[in-house]
Design a protein around this motif. Structure first.
Motif, short mmCIF file in Angstrom:
data_model
loop_
_atom_site.label_atom_id
_atom_site.label_comp_id
_atom_site.label_asym_id
_atom_site.label_seq_id
_atom_site.Cartn_x
_atom_site.Cartn_y
_atom_site.Cartn_z
N ILE A 37 1.00 -1.06 0.01
CA ILE A 37 -0.08 -0.02 -0.04
C ILE A 37 0.91 1.38 0.03
O ILE A 37 1.93 1.18 0.72
CB ILE A 37 -1.02 0.07 1.07
CG1 ILE A 37 -1.67 -1.27 1.22
CG2 ILE A 37 -1.59 1.19 1.46
CD1 ILE A 37 -2.30 -1.72 2.71
N TRP A 47 -3.91 1.09 -2.40
CA TRP A 47 -3.70 -0.39 -2.44
C TRP A 47 -3.21 -0.72 -3.84
O TRP A 47 -3.75 -0.75 -4.74
CB TRP A 47 -4.96 -1.15 -2.02
CG TRP A 47 -4.78 -2.58 -2.18
CD1 TRP A 47 -3.91 -3.58 -1.22
CD2 TRP A 47 -5.14 -3.48 -3.16
NE1 TRP A 47 -4.05 -4.72 -1.60
CE2 TRP A 47 -4.88 -4.70 -2.70
CE3 TRP A 47 -5.87 -3.06 -4.45
CZ2 TRP A 47 -5.15 -5.90 -3.84
CZ3 TRP A 47 -6.36 -4.47 -5.07
CH2 TRP A 47 -5.69 -5.45 -4.87
N TYR A 50 -1.95 -7.66 -3.90
CA TYR A 50 -1.37 -8.49 -2.70
C TYR A 50 -1.06 -9.82 -3.18
O TYR A 50 -1.25 -10.16 -4.52
CB TYR A 50 -2.67 -8.98 -1.71
CG TYR A 50 -3.95 -9.46 -2.31
CD1 TYR A 50 -5.16 -9.06 -2.33
CD2 TYR A 50 -3.82 -11.11 -2.83
CE1 TYR A 50 -6.22 -9.78 -2.80
CE2 TYR A 50 -4.85 -11.68 -3.33
CZ TYR A 50 -6.07 -10.78 -3.22
OH TYR A 50 -7.13 -11.65 -4.09
N HIS A 58 -2.90 -10.47 -6.83
CA HIS A 58 -4.16 -9.67 -7.56
C HIS A 58 -3.56 -8.07 -7.19
O HIS A 58 -3.15 -7.72 -6.19
CB HIS A 58 -5.28 -10.01 -6.74
CG HIS A 58 -6.55 -9.07 -7.15
ND1 HIS A 58 -7.18 -9.46 -8.39
CD2 HIS A 58 -7.70 -8.30 -6.65
CE1 HIS A 58 -8.24 -8.52 -8.44
NE2 HIS A 58 -8.34 -7.96 -7.50
N TYR A 59 -3.82 -7.20 -8.30
CA TYR A 59 -3.11 -5.92 -8.38
C TYR A 59 -4.27 -5.10 -8.70
O TYR A 59 -5.55 -5.11 -9.24
CB TYR A 59 -2.19 -5.89 -9.50
CG TYR A 59 -1.21 -6.99 -9.29
CD1 TYR A 59 -0.57 -7.85 -10.47
CD2 TYR A 59 -0.28 -6.86 -8.21
CE1 TYR A 59 0.35 -8.85 -10.16
CE2 TYR A 59 0.77 -7.78 -8.02
CZ TYR A 59 1.27 -8.76 -9.14
OH TYR A 59 2.17 -9.62 -8.96
N ASN A 60 -3.94 -3.74 -8.49
CA ASN A 60 -4.86 -2.61 -8.59
C ASN A 60 -4.75 -2.27 -10.02
O ASN A 60 -3.54 -2.12 -10.55
CB ASN A 60 -4.31 -1.32 -7.47
CG ASN A 60 -5.52 -0.46 -7.57
OD1 ASN A 60 -5.97 0.03 -8.80
ND2 ASN A 60 -5.62 0.27 -6.79
N PRO A 61 -5.82 -2.28 -10.91
CA PRO A 61 -5.66 -1.95 -12.37
C PRO A 61 -5.09 -0.41 -12.53
O PRO A 61 -4.61 -0.41 -13.48
CB PRO A 61 -7.08 -2.08 -12.77
CG PRO A 61 -7.84 -2.77 -11.70
CD PRO A 61 -7.19 -2.73 -10.41
N GLN A 98 -3.04 -9.21 5.67
CA GLN A 98 -4.40 -9.13 5.88
C GLN A 98 -4.83 -10.86 6.06
O GLN A 98 -4.27 -11.71 5.46
CB GLN A 98 -5.02 -8.99 4.27
CG GLN A 98 -6.39 -8.93 4.54
CD GLN A 98 -6.89 -8.62 3.07
OE1 GLN A 98 -6.10 -8.28 2.17
NE2 GLN A 98 -8.47 -8.55 3.19
N ASP A 101 -10.68 -12.73 5.46
CA ASP A 101 -11.54 -11.67 5.19
C ASP A 101 -11.52 -10.48 5.79
O ASP A 101 -12.24 -9.39 5.77
CB ASP A 101 -12.97 -11.94 5.41
CG ASP A 101 -13.34 -13.01 4.27
OD1 ASP A 101 -14.30 -14.01 4.32
OD2 ASP A 101 -12.46 -13.12 3.06
N ASP A 102 -10.54 -10.31 6.92
CA ASP A 102 -10.30 -9.20 7.63
C ASP A 102 -9.55 -8.29 6.73
O ASP A 102 -8.59 -8.46 6.10
CB ASP A 102 -9.99 -9.51 8.96
CG ASP A 102 -10.88 -10.21 9.78
OD1 ASP A 102 -10.32 -10.77 10.83
OD2 ASP A 102 -11.85 -10.07 9.67
N PRO A 103 -9.38 -6.95 7.55
CA PRO A 103 -8.70 -5.65 6.71
C PRO A 103 -7.26 -6.01 7.03
O PRO A 103 -7.06 -6.84 7.69
CB PRO A 103 -9.37 -4.43 6.98
CG PRO A 103 -9.86 -4.69 8.60
CD PRO A 103 -10.56 -6.43 8.41
N PHE A 104 -6.36 -5.00 6.63
CA PHE A 104 -5.11 -4.86 6.95
C PHE A 104 -4.91 -4.70 8.53
O PHE A 104 -5.32 -3.75 9.01
CB PHE A 104 -4.32 -3.82 6.21
CG PHE A 104 -4.53 -3.91 4.79
CD1 PHE A 104 -5.27 -2.93 4.29
CD2 PHE A 104 -4.24 -5.10 4.27
CE1 PHE A 104 -5.54 -2.97 2.93
CE2 PHE A 104 -4.47 -5.07 2.49
CZ PHE A 104 -4.98 -4.00 1.94
#
Lengths: 117, 108
Positions: A37, A47, A50, A58-61, A98, A101-104
Motif C-alpha cells: 500500500i 492499495w 496482494y 491480485h493487483y490494482n488496475p 491481511q 476476510d479481515d482488513p489489514f
C-alpha cells in the motif's frame, strides 16, 4: 509479536524500477495475504496489490501492469517491483498483512521513495 | 472502483467531546468488509474497527462504528488527547480495495 519492515532504495530516477522488500518477523508468509500500500499527498492511501501464500496475486488496475509482487526465497520476505517509475510514484510505501476476510491488521512502518531526476 | 468520500475534511473538537466521522461509498459495500483506521504523523495506519462495528484488539470502547450500504459512521465518545489524528475509512469487499481521503481530528 508480528512485525513487518520495508527496505529498499529511497531515491530513484524516472523510468527506473522500484524494488522493495518486506521482511516479516513473528509470522510466516506461508499464511494469509500480504499487500503493498502506498501513501502520497496527492493520491492518499492506495492499495497496490496482494500476494497469497500460494503465490497467487491480485493487483490494482490503476497501476496498469507495472506492478509485480512476489514471495521471497525465504518464508519471511515478499517483494514489490514497480517499473517505469515517474515522479507520481513518489510516496511512502507500506507492506501489510491481511488475515482471511479481515482488513489489514499489521503494517510496516513505511519507507519513503522519491522519484526525481 | 468504489470511491469513499469522508466528511468533514477537518474536525475541531476539545478533549471530552464527542467526534463523529462520516464515510459515503459510491456504491454499496458489504458491511463485513468495511473498516476504519487511525493514523498519526510518521506512523502507519492503525486498525480501529473492522466489519463496520467490531473493535480491533486493544481499541477502547469509546470507539464505535455503524452503518450499512453506502453510509458508515465512526464515533468517538469522550475524546482523549491521544485520539487527535487522521481517520480513514476503508473497504476491502470490492476490487480494488480503496480508502477514503481522510478526516483530520484536531484540537480546538
Amino acid at each position: 509479536q508480528v512485525q513487518l519492515q520495508e527496505s529498499g532504495p529511497g531515491l530513484l530516477r524516472p523510468s527506473e524500477t522500484l524494488s522493495l522488500t518486506c521482511t516479516v518477523s513473528g509470522d510466516s508468509i506461508s499464511t494469509y495475504y500480504w499487500s503493498w500500500i502506498r501513501q502520497s499527498p496527492g493520491k492518499g492511501l492506495e492499495w497496490m496489490g496482494y500476494i497469497y501464500r500460494t503465490g497467487s496475486t491480485h493487483y490494482n488496475p490503476s497501476l496498469k501492469g507495472r506492478v509485480t509482487i512476489s514471495l521471497g526465497t525465504s518464508t519471511s520476505q515478499f517483494s514489490l517491483k514497480l517499473t517505469s517509475v515517474t515522479p507520481d510514484d513518489t510516496a511512502v510505501y507500506f507492506c501489510a498483512r491481511q488475515v482471511g476476510d479481515d482488513p489489514f491488521d499489521i503494517w510496516g512502518q513505511g519507507t519513503k521513495v522519491t522519484v526525481s531526476s | 472502483e468504489i470511491v469513499l468520500t469522508q466528511s468533514p475534511g477537518t474536525l475541531s473538537l476539545s478533549p471530552g467531546e464527542r467526534a463523529t466521522f462520516s464515510c459515503r461509498a459510491s456504491q454499496s459495500v458489504d458491511s463485513r468488509y468495511f473498516a476504519w483506521y487511525q493514523q498519526k504523523p510518521g506512523q502507519a495506519p492503525r486498525l480501529l474497527m473492522y466489519g463496520t462495528s467490531r473493535r480491533a484488539t486493544g481499541i477502547p470502547d469509546r470507539f464505535s462504528g455503524s452503518g450499512s450500504g453506502t453510509d458508515f459512521t465512526l464515533t468517538i465518545t469522550r475524546l482523549e488527547s491521544e485520539d487527535f489524528a487522521v481517520y480513514y475509512c476503508h473497504q476491502h469487499g470490492g476490487s480494488p480495495y480503496t480508502f477514503g481521503q481522510g478526516t483530520k481530528l484536531e484540537i480546538k
